[in-house]
Enzyme design. Structure first.
Site, PDB file in Angstrom:
ATOM      1  N   CYS A  96      -7.168  -8.734   2.295  1.00 60.60           N
ATOM      2  CA  CYS A  96      -6.269  -9.168   3.517  1.00 60.60           C
ATOM      3  C   CYS A  96      -7.081 -10.225   4.340  1.00 60.60           C
ATOM      4  O   CYS A  96      -7.689 -11.165   4.252  1.00 60.60           O
ATOM      5  CB  CYS A  96      -5.683  -8.150   4.088  1.00 60.60           C
ATOM      6  SG  CYS A  96      -4.103  -8.601   5.060  1.00 60.60           S
ATOM      7  N   HIS A 230      -3.219  -5.203  -0.515  1.00 63.32           N
ATOM      8  CA  HIS A 230      -4.158  -3.757  -0.048  1.00 63.32           C
ATOM      9  C   HIS A 230      -4.251  -2.837  -1.293  1.00 63.32           C
ATOM     10  O   HIS A 230      -3.407  -1.769  -1.367  1.00 63.32           O
ATOM     11  CB  HIS A 230      -3.357  -3.183   0.828  1.00 63.32           C
ATOM     12  CG  HIS A 230      -3.649  -3.954   2.363  1.00 63.32           C
ATOM     13  ND1 HIS A 230      -4.730  -3.773   2.939  1.00 63.32           N
ATOM     14  CD2 HIS A 230      -3.013  -4.852   2.850  1.00 63.32           C
ATOM     15  CE1 HIS A 230      -4.487  -4.801   4.049  1.00 63.32           C
ATOM     16  NE2 HIS A 230      -3.505  -5.504   3.971  1.00 63.32           N
ATOM     17  N   GLU A 232      -6.692  -0.721  -1.628  1.00 59.94           N
ATOM     18  CA  GLU A 232      -6.896   0.676  -0.996  1.00 59.94           C
ATOM     19  C   GLU A 232      -5.744   1.390  -0.522  1.00 59.94           C
ATOM     20  O   GLU A 232      -5.743   2.594  -0.298  1.00 59.94           O
ATOM     21  CB  GLU A 232      -7.845   0.450   0.060  1.00 59.94           C
ATOM     22  CG  GLU A 232      -7.526  -0.078   1.560  1.00 59.94           C
ATOM     23  CD  GLU A 232      -6.939  -1.164   1.703  1.00 59.94           C
ATOM     24  OE1 GLU A 232      -6.564  -1.943   0.583  1.00 59.94           O
ATOM     25  OE2 GLU A 232      -6.469  -1.783   2.733  1.00 59.94           O
TER      26      GLU A 232
END
Lengths: 270, 1022
Positions: A96, A230, A232
């Site tokens: 990002c 994202h 994660e």
């Protein structure tokens, strides 16, 4: 065997460092939060790490273009350390805002010489504003990218206002496509795999109207990887968008595959 | 103004370079900024413009040569791939960028002294490029809007007023003639006028009562005559006079700084005088006549303290910046909600962003410092489609909405704190003052490495006082006292600020590291009242403090001592550090590029002492500062209001379907997705139950569930309840409904009912009887009733309030016209979730699943959304039975339901609130892309005069609509035994909602059409 060490960059408005560290640790690495200024003042050195991660966030409030000011801090303050790190064949990921940083500083899509010349950019979403929604990614199976090996599709949240991948020289797109650098693309989840297309998909399948539905790119070596969504944030099954509708065996989320790839690769080289 | 001044031009002795940037004209790359302005003009003003382009300007005031200026363009200000940039002349003069001149061009920039975050970022980037400019440069930003193909007769000044807020911004306009002659709009560098330093002045209080009142009024002190008398008496005390003489202070009168400090500390905003008042309460309905000595102590604090005796997890309640609960053995959670109403009325963006980053600091200032991990935002606005008269000086509700939304979006997103939950409420009475509630949840380790419990502050005399974060400016002077007064056309612009999330984010990172290293003894934020309040409050812990205002870093030189003391300039914390830890603390500040300045030390002298270098400024005994304010005496009188009764039309099943469709489109019910999507609700990677659920991620969630420890499965539940319109019938029901809605939402996701805590946040119209407020007794009686409801319901639910807030002057008088908000409470809840993997979402899951309504339904349509809809459509009133609560019965059902959830028996659960059962049923279908078929005749068993309106649209509390897989149905019914649990029907594999009463069809509607109506009305461009 000792664990690969990850430098997770922090400071100045980066804000996804804790979950990025968690994802690497869940994948078997040991992660340190490293403030940019600790690298500048010599308290820490990238040499001691096998992986560098520039997490998401709002470095410097996204003013003057997202990632631009943090990119400059790295480009002017840490030029040597960063280029040596990449030339040493180590792994880098930007997620990002971190992806925006790597693009603005010229590390992505990048070149073999690691010249840090910016060739692409991430423009405002066509909607003109920030959005948080889930998207489905498809990965190029022929890409040299270490991070995405063996992954076909993945569901991940996007959370950005400036994620539209563009360049001012369209011939570069063909070149990057050929070298497998356009590695992650938004895809309609109802299509059969492989289903990635060059034609821009309708909103919100493509949340930002990125050219060729590009969500993430790697450098020619496949060691440096960046993406707008994202992974994660999908580290555990219960963080999915529709997990309450699914018959799920709870555990690691889909996003973890990216971190496992990197940690395994780094461990194999230690 | 002529745009053709030389570039760079001189401002004082330093050159100003003007740099401009705009999007390049590449195929497939729109000017998204311009397009956003274009759609805003169309949506809010009905103005369809052919094309809008935007360029960004940077005025750089620095000793920089032309070469450096040119280098800065593509190395800093402009993107070399997708933007044009120039440091030499205007882009509008470059025909390769703008081939044809615009019809109108408008440049907007901040007024001097207003926070310019992009300018600050530009300055930081400039010194990265040119380190020699460190401390010797300034950057200010502008935006230039250019218009082509304007509708005939468009007045450029109307465009300009849509694009800027004159309270904080300047603008320059070039109309058609100017543009034709290439005279472009051009603002100069916004140099701050120098402040005029004034030595501490003496305020003579030995004057008549009228003059005392005038001192308070002209000084914006918001002190009443009783309070002025108390201050007067203090300075008559011979002991006080002797002490002051020996310190070199005026013996018999306060300094301006002392009076300001007392006014801040004693303001309604800071000391909650109405909640602390002695109230004579009369109830004309029951004949009751009683006296209440502090609503807060009697009805808010007392239930919590009683519950605290029975549980071991209430760590810190009421006295700190937020309430703290022990979430598990290692971590505690805290929560606080605030309002930022008055500033948001004057500048919606600035007010809202300051509100959200402000409440984040309450979390950072809790105990020894907690990390903010979740925001919730609840707004009350006038209707976005309001077409009635608007008093001059007020913004249209749609503009307030847009600005507040943008402010909270920027504040939350840029701080990296997810907005996990929220609500929006619309009513015409919020046109004067919008209510902007911002709440934040924080987390901290139970114990630090050095063994201290982190929820306790541990200051000692001798600890060094640091001011950390931003600098002090003239912005934000009188915020606390200003928000304790009604809003008028004379309200000062200095009370408006713009928050700076990045300065604050750096500070948060630094403070959390300092906490973990054990460097912090005591910490609080600088919000209302500035240093006067932060140091003044903490000084109570050691019984004294001394600070020197001359060392405080300033945004502009020349501020007077009293201004420095009370300025509410943002992004500042006040921290106490042991002398031996100062070096380590300052090293951390340097690493994070955060300003930290020693301004004094704590003492046990019994006084708050303020100097400016060697000049004494203030000396206020701690006991007088905190306990000297006299108690208010107020009168309250309850007579139930009379409302025109609700009346319903005669209609068939299709007609009922159309009523439901219209209800789904009401702003209070409609989907807020277009707005909520632009809040980051997933940063920190912990969001389990998100604002949206369902197969297409667009059905509304109930409470938020987060799992704050990565890979951990213990969760926290966050929910809100708000129901202001019930106040129109009875504020008791309003308050009860707020608590129940918050808990009901939490129950829907499976909260652990043995660990739930609440926050009460009151926003009232002025309830003190006066010439301006002739109905003060009634409004105070509403407050009394609301407090009694909170007391009774929270006790019954074992739901202690751990923190709260009240804002008691939500009135606006503009040119003689007064608009007051309806009495409003936001009740926020934080609770434990034992295992997030068992959390339940609101969307139906599979066709064939059984649908149950839990809880009793009564004929309660008074003040319902349906009643308001019919009233607005010109039939009938809102009167009737308002929902009544039975908390004991509800709690028994909630316990049975959450226990069934933990066994995996429940597929979905959704609460019935605005619009009742019918709206809840439709929303559950939206999430699954299915239909439903139900029978309402079994509901009659709970209430024998229930009709189909009451059954479908009544808003009886304590009701939850659930679905259960057929194979679990028997176990589920057994688990719910003894509770009202009514099998109504099934989820259907079609696009229809079918409601029957026995054999008779009552309502029929297409899910597709309902969803279209629901998504259409607030789907505006965010």
């Amino acid at each position: 065997m000792s664990k690969p060490k990850v430098a997770v960059i922090s400071g100045f408005g980066i804000n996804c460092e804790l979950e990025t560290m968690a994802a690497f640790e869940m994948a078997g690495a040991s992660a340190d939060r490293v403030h940019v200024n600790r690298l500048v003042n010599g308290e820490s050195n990238l040499e001691d790490y096998q992986i560098m991660a520039v997490p998401g966030g709002f470095s410097f409030g996204d003013h003057l273009g997202s990632g631009r000011l943090m990119g400059n801090r790295l480009r002017f303050g840490l030029r040597e350390q960063v280029t040596e790190f990449v030339k040493a064949g180590k792994l880098v990921i930007g997620i990002c805002n971190g992806f925006q940083v790597l693009v603005k500083m010229g590390l992505l899509p990048g070149d073999a010489e690691v010249s840090l010349t910016q060739t692409a950019s991430l423009a405002l979403n066509d909607s003109g504003h920030y959005e948080n929604r889930w998207a489905t990614l498809e990965f190029d199976p022929d890409s040299p990218c270490i991070w995405t090996r063996g992954i076909s599709r993945m569901r991940v949240p996007v959370r950005h206002g400036e994620g539209k991948f563009v360049t001012d020289d369209r011939t570069l797109l063909d070149r990057w496509a050929e070298t497998g650098q356009l590695v992650a693309r938004y895809v309609d989840p109802s299509t059969e795999y492989p289903g990635a297309s060059d034609e821009v998909l309708p909103y919100p399948v493509s949340p930002n109207q990125s050219w060729r539905n590009i969500a993430g790119v790697c450098d020619p070596s496949g060691l440096v990887f960046g993406l707008m969504p994202h992974p994660e944030a999908n580290h555990s099954t219960w963080l999915g968008a529709t997990w309450t509708r699914e018959d799920t065996e709870h555990g690691e989320g889909e996003g973890m595959a990216i971190f496992h790839n990197a940690v395994e690769y780094a461990a194999s080289r230690m | 103004m002529d745009g053709r001044q030389p570039i760079p031009y001189m401002s004082g002795s330093v050159a100003v370079h003007s740099i401009e940037v705009t999007t390049r004209d590449l195929e497939g790359l729109p000017d998204a900024r311009g397009d956003s302005v274009r759609s805003m003009l169309s949506a809010d003003f009905g103005l369809d413009v052919g094309a809008v382009r935007v360029s960004l300007g940077y005025l750089v005031k620095a000793e920089m040569n032309q070469e450096e200026a040119a280098r800065s363009v593509y190395d800093l200000f402009a993107d070399p791939v997708i933007e044009h940039g120039s440091s030499q002349g205007r882009l509008l003069d470059a025909s390769e960028v703008f081939p044809s001149p615009p019809e109108v061009a408008i440049q907007v920039g901040f007024k001097p002294g207003v926070t310019d975050n992009a300018g600050q970022a530009g300055l930081d980037g400039l010194t990265t490029l040119f380190p020699h400019l460190e401390g010797r440069a300034q950057v200010a930003t502008t935006q230039t809007y250019m218009f082509w193909d304007l509708p005939e007769g468009t007045d450029p000044s109307d465009l300009a007023s849509a694009l800027h807020n004159p309270m904080i911004e300047r603008c320059a306009i070039a109309g058609e003639d100017d543009c034709g002659a290439a005279r472009w709009p051009s603002l100069e560098f916004p140099d701050r006028p120098p402040a005029v330093f004034a030595e501490p002045a003496v305020v003579d209080l030995e004057v008549s009562d009228e003059e005392l009142e005038e001192i308070s009024e002209t000084g914006l002190l918001a002190l009443n005559l009783n309070e002025m008398h108390a201050i007067q008496a203090h300075y008559r005390d011979s002991g006080v006079r002797e002490a002051r003489e020996s310190l070199g202070l005026p013996a018999a009168a306060p300094t301006d700084a002392e009076l300001e400090c007392l006014a801040q500390t004693w303001s309604e905003h800071c000391s909650h005088k109405i909640f602390a008042a002695r109230i004579n309460h009369k109830d004309n309905e029951t004949g009751e006549s009683s006296t209440i000595d502090s609503l807060f102590k009697t009805h808010i604090m007392s239930p919590t303290l009683d519950i605290q005796k029975q549980v071991d997890w209430l760590l810190s309640v009421f006295h700190d910046n937020s309430g703290v609960i022990a979430w598990n053995d290692d971590w505690s959670l805290c929560m606080k909600a605030e309002t930022h109403n008055s500033p948001s009325a004057l500048d919606p963006f600035g007010g809202a962003i300051t509100g959200i980053v402000g409440v984040n600091r309450d979390i950072l200032g809790t105990g020894l410092g907690a990390r903010p991990i979740a925001n919730t935002d609840v707004f009350c606005f006038g209707p976005p489609d309001y077409a009635g008269d608007l008093p001059a000086g007020l913004f249209h509700p749609s503009r307030v909405f847009r600005g507040v939304h943008a402010g909270v979006r920027a504040g939350g997103n840029e701080s990296g704190i997810p907005t996990v939950n929220g609500a929006m409420v619309f009513d015409e009475r919020y046109i004067g003052k919008p209510l902007v509630y911002c709440g934040t949840v924080g987390i901290m380790p139970r114990r630090l490495a050095d063994g201290r419990e982190s929820h306790d502050k541990t200051p000692e005399p001798g600890d060094v006082i640091y001011m950390v974060g931003g600098k002090v400016g003239s912005d934000g002077i009188h915020g606390a006292t200003f928000s304790s007064l009604e809003l008028t056309e004379e309200s000062p612009s200095s009370a408006v600020q713009i928050g700076d999330p990045i300065t604050q984010k750096k500070m948060i990172d630094m403070i959390i590291e300092a906490r973990d290293e054990g460097l912090i003894q005591v910490i609080t934020d600088n919000g209302a009242g500035g240093l006067s309040s932060s140091v003044g409050e903490m000084a109570e812990l050691t019984n004294g403090a001394e600070i020197d205002l001359s060392v405080v870093p300033l945004k502009q030189p020349g501020l007077s001592p009293w201004e420095i003391l009370v300025s509410e300039s943002q992004e500042r914390m006040t921290v106490g550090v042991r002398p031996k830890d100062c070096e380590a603390f300052e090293a951390l500040a340097e690493l994070h590029e955060v300003e930290a300045t020693v301004i004094g030390s704590f003492s046990d002298s019994g006084a708050f002492v303020v100097r400016f270098d060697n000049t004494p400024v203030a000396h206020i005994p701690i006991s007088f500062l905190h306990d000297g304010c006299p108690q208010l005496q107020l009168e309250s009188e309850w007579t139930p209001p009379e409302n025109e009764p609700f009346s319903s039309p005669n209609t068939d099943a299709a007609g009922m379907g159309d009523v439901l469709r219209r209800l789904m489109a009401r702003p209070n019910v409609a989907s807020k997705e277009a707005w909520v999507r632009s809040y980051d609700h997933e940063v920190i990677a912990q969001s389990v139950i998100k604002p949206f659920c369902g197969v297409d991620h667009d059905a509304p969630g109930d409470a938020a569930v987060i799992a704050p420890l990565h890979a951990g499965t213990q969760g926290a539940v966050i929910s809100n309840g708000i129901a202001p319109r019930y106040s129109d019938i009875d504020a008791y029901s309003m308050a009860a409904a707020c608590v129940d809605e918050a808990l009901r939402n939490a129950v829907c996701v499976g909260v652990d009912l043995d660990m739930i805590a609440g926050l009460d946040n009151f926003c009232w119209p002025d309830p003190v009887e006066s010439k301006k407020t002739p109905d003060g007794r009634y409004k105070l009686a509403q407050l009394v009733r609301a407090n009694r409801a909170i007391d009774e319901v929270c006790r019954a639910y074992r739901l202690p309030c751990i923190s709260g807030k009240d804002s008691m002057k939500n009135d606006v008088t503009m040119h003689g016209e007064k608009i007051s908000v309806p009495p409003t409470i936001l009740f926020s809840l934080i609770g434990n979730h034992k295992d997030v993997r068992m959390a339940v979402s609101s969307d139906f899951k599979h066709p064939g699943d059984h649908i149950y309504l839990l809880g009793e339904t009564h004929q309660e349509l008074g003040a319902s959304e349906l009643a308001y809809m019919f009233r607005d459509e010109c039939s009938g009133g809102i009167g009737g039975e308002v929902p009544r609560i039975n908390p004991e019965r509800n709690l028994t059902m909630y316990r049975a339901l959450t226990s069934a959830m933990s066994e995996g028996l429940v597929s979905s659960a959704h609460d019935c609130s605005d619009g009742g059962l019918a709206v809840a049923l439709a929303e559950c279908c939206f999430g699954s892309g299915t239909g439903a078929s139900v029978d309402i005749s079994p509901l009659e068993s709970d209430c024998n005069h229930l009709d189909e309106w009451g059954a479908l649209f009544g808003e009886s509390m304590g009701r939850i609509l659930v679905s259960v897989a057929p194979e679990h149905s028997n176990s589920f019914v057994a688990a719910m035994e003894g509770n009202s649990c009514c099998r109504m029907g099934s989820v259907e594999d079609n696009d229809k909602i079918m409601v029957n009463y026995g054999e008779n069809e009552v309502l029929q509607a297409s899910i597709g059409e309902l969803k279209k109506a629901w998504q259409g009305s607030l789907g505006g461009d965010a």
